[in-house]
Design a protein around this motif. Structure first.
Motif, mmCIF file in Angstrom:
data_model
loop_
_atom_site.group_PDB
_atom_site.id
_atom_site.type_symbol
_atom_site.label_atom_id
_atom_site.label_comp_id
_atom_site.label_asym_id
_atom_site.label_seq_id
_atom_site.Cartn_x
_atom_site.Cartn_y
_atom_site.Cartn_z
ATOM 1 N N ALA A 143 -2.935 -13.395 8.477
ATOM 2 C CA ALA A 143 -2.139 -13.324 9.468
ATOM 3 C C ALA A 143 -0.549 -13.046 9.385
ATOM 4 O O ALA A 143 0.178 -12.339 10.218
ATOM 5 N N ASN A 144 -0.142 -13.562 8.496
ATOM 6 C CA ASN A 144 1.184 -13.538 8.065
ATOM 7 C C ASN A 144 1.599 -12.115 7.578
ATOM 8 O O ASN A 144 2.857 -11.625 7.960
ATOM 9 N N ALA A 145 0.783 -11.483 6.763
ATOM 10 C CA ALA A 145 0.812 -9.914 6.543
ATOM 11 C C ALA A 145 1.094 -9.236 7.772
ATOM 12 O O ALA A 145 1.700 -8.321 7.776
ATOM 13 N N ALA A 146 0.229 -9.400 8.865
ATOM 14 C CA ALA A 146 0.406 -8.767 10.005
ATOM 15 C C ALA A 146 1.649 -9.128 10.542
ATOM 16 O O ALA A 146 2.256 -8.019 11.218
ATOM 17 N N TYR A 147 2.161 -10.238 10.722
ATOM 18 C CA TYR A 147 3.429 -10.478 11.126
ATOM 19 C C TYR A 147 4.606 -9.886 10.213
ATOM 20 O O TYR A 147 5.490 -9.222 11.121
ATOM 21 N N GLU A 148 4.582 -9.477 9.142
ATOM 22 C CA GLU A 148 5.599 -9.215 8.408
ATOM 23 C C GLU A 148 5.583 -7.698 8.663
ATOM 24 O O GLU A 148 6.729 -7.126 8.754
ATOM 25 N N GLU A 149 4.430 -7.063 8.639
ATOM 26 C CA GLU A 149 4.189 -5.618 8.949
ATOM 27 C C GLU A 149 4.672 -5.235 10.305
ATOM 28 O O GLU A 149 5.623 -4.095 10.540
ATOM 29 N N ALA A 150 4.623 -6.115 11.446
ATOM 30 C CA ALA A 150 5.068 -6.033 12.758
ATOM 31 C C ALA A 150 6.712 -6.097 12.715
ATOM 32 O O ALA A 150 7.350 -5.387 13.304
ATOM 33 N N GLY A 151 7.008 -6.985 12.067
ATOM 34 C CA GLY A 151 8.866 -7.055 11.803
ATOM 35 C C GLY A 151 9.295 -5.911 11.285
ATOM 36 O O GLY A 151 10.151 -5.445 11.541
ATOM 37 N N ARG A 152 8.357 -5.209 10.231
ATOM 38 C CA ARG A 152 9.112 -4.107 9.750
ATOM 39 C C ARG A 152 8.998 -2.763 10.606
ATOM 40 O O ARG A 152 9.878 -2.047 10.718
ATOM 41 N N ILE A 153 8.007 -2.694 11.360
ATOM 42 C CA ILE A 153 7.815 -1.738 12.315
ATOM 43 C C ILE A 153 9.081 -1.906 13.656
ATOM 44 O O ILE A 153 9.527 -0.785 13.558
ATOM 45 N N LEU A 154 9.165 -2.878 13.949
ATOM 46 C CA LEU A 154 9.930 -3.160 15.020
ATOM 47 C C LEU A 154 11.666 -3.284 14.560
ATOM 48 O O LEU A 154 12.407 -2.947 15.382
ATOM 49 N N GLY A 155 11.775 -3.611 13.301
ATOM 50 C CA GLY A 155 12.961 -3.524 12.605
ATOM 51 C C GLY A 155 13.761 -2.346 12.429
ATOM 52 O O GLY A 155 15.106 -2.418 12.095
ATOM 53 N N SER A 156 13.207 -1.235 12.140
ATOM 54 C CA SER A 156 13.698 -0.385 11.795
ATOM 55 C C SER A 156 13.003 1.287 12.470
ATOM 56 O O SER A 156 11.805 1.158 12.174
ATOM 57 N N LYS A 157 13.808 2.038 12.670
ATOM 58 C CA LYS A 157 13.245 3.164 13.227
ATOM 59 C C LYS A 157 13.181 4.370 11.953
ATOM 60 O O LYS A 157 12.668 5.400 12.457
ATOM 61 N N LYS A 158 13.297 4.039 11.211
ATOM 62 C CA LYS A 158 13.132 4.821 9.977
ATOM 63 C C LYS A 158 11.805 5.118 9.690
ATOM 64 O O LYS A 158 11.319 6.139 9.214
#
Length: 267
Positions: free
Chosen positions: A39-54
């Protein structure tokens, strides 16, 4: 608990973990997982997607494994890039949008259909695509006037040959009517009207598609006059004037065998 994770349990006491993230003041559920770490890995991945348009959306489609459920990732990329949160796996483009059933199964639609599919989930079952609309399963091709038992190539076709391209300009409807079948030979095209009652009854063969569609309607009226109830809907023909419709209706010849069969059923 690890960031973005919520512990909960089923009615039988089984523990599982939910992940969620907040973006632009909207809390987004990311799914349920069997372990806190997943669940935490999903949360971290979501943060990476939303945090950068790169991270470009196309990179998601090339991935072989996903920490997030794939459809959730599509939703996040669309929210990030287009500023609109849609609960279904839709990615908006300039004049079209894509609805993803999987990383390799992309349906393309005109922007005019965005509101409808943002509210209706597409379901795939045994090769059929449909939505639940007012409690009924509606095939997605019905939005183009294609009947449930229409045959590709005979009653409709995809202009560019791509069945996943569901833009209106790509779909050619040859036969939008119930109870009508197009008959081709080497020279002519004719239209056969059919009614299904304990098998298919041929009502007649006609030179114009509207004649066959109206013959089908006339057969429904014959059945109603005989007291035979049914859930069949008539054909709606908006392109004819009332007088033109009435002229074709009065002149439409219906199979005598069908009329006799209906009369016997109504006794």
């Amino acid at each position: 608990m690890l960031p973005g994770v919520y512990k909960t349990a089923k009615k039988d006491g089984t523990v599982y973990y939910k992940a969620g993230i907040t973006y632009k003041n909207k809390h987004i559920s990311l799914g349920s997982f069997t372990t806190e770490r997943a669940a935490n890995a999903a949360y971290e991945e979501a943060g990476r997607i939303l945090g950068s348009k790169k991270r470009k959306f196309e990179s998601l489609l090339r991935k072989k494994t996903h920490l997030l459920p794939f459809e959730k990732a599509v939703i996040l990329y669309n929210f990030r890039d287009n500023g609109i949160y849609i609960k279904n796996p839709i990615y908006m483009r300039k004049k079209t949008f894509s609805y993803f059933l999987s990383p390799t199964y992309e349906l393309k639609f005109d922007a005019d259909d965005l509101f409808y599919y943002s509210m209706h989930r597409i379901i795939q079952r045994q090769g059929r695509l449909f939505v639940n609309d007012y409690g009924m399963q509606m095939g997605i091709l019905t939005r183009y006037g294609i009947q449930p038992y229409s045959v590709e190539g005979r009653d409709y076709e995809y202009k560019n040959g791509d069945r996943t391209d569901l833009r209106y300009e790509n779909i050619v409807v040859k036969n939008p009517f119930r109870g009508v079948r197009i008959i081709h030979d080497e020279v002519n095209v004719q239209y056969k009207a059919l009614m299904h009652i304990n098998g298919d009854w041929v009502l007649g063969t006609y030179d114009h598609i509207h004649e066959a569609a109206i013959a089908y309607n006339k057969a429904l009226d014959i059945m109603a006059d005989a007291g035979i109830a049914g859930a069949r809907e008539p054909n709606y023909i908006d392109e004819l004037s009332p007088k033109a419709y009435a002229d074709i209706y009065s002149g439409a010849e219906i199979s005598a065998k069908f009329i006799s069969y209906v009369a016997e059923m109504g006794i």
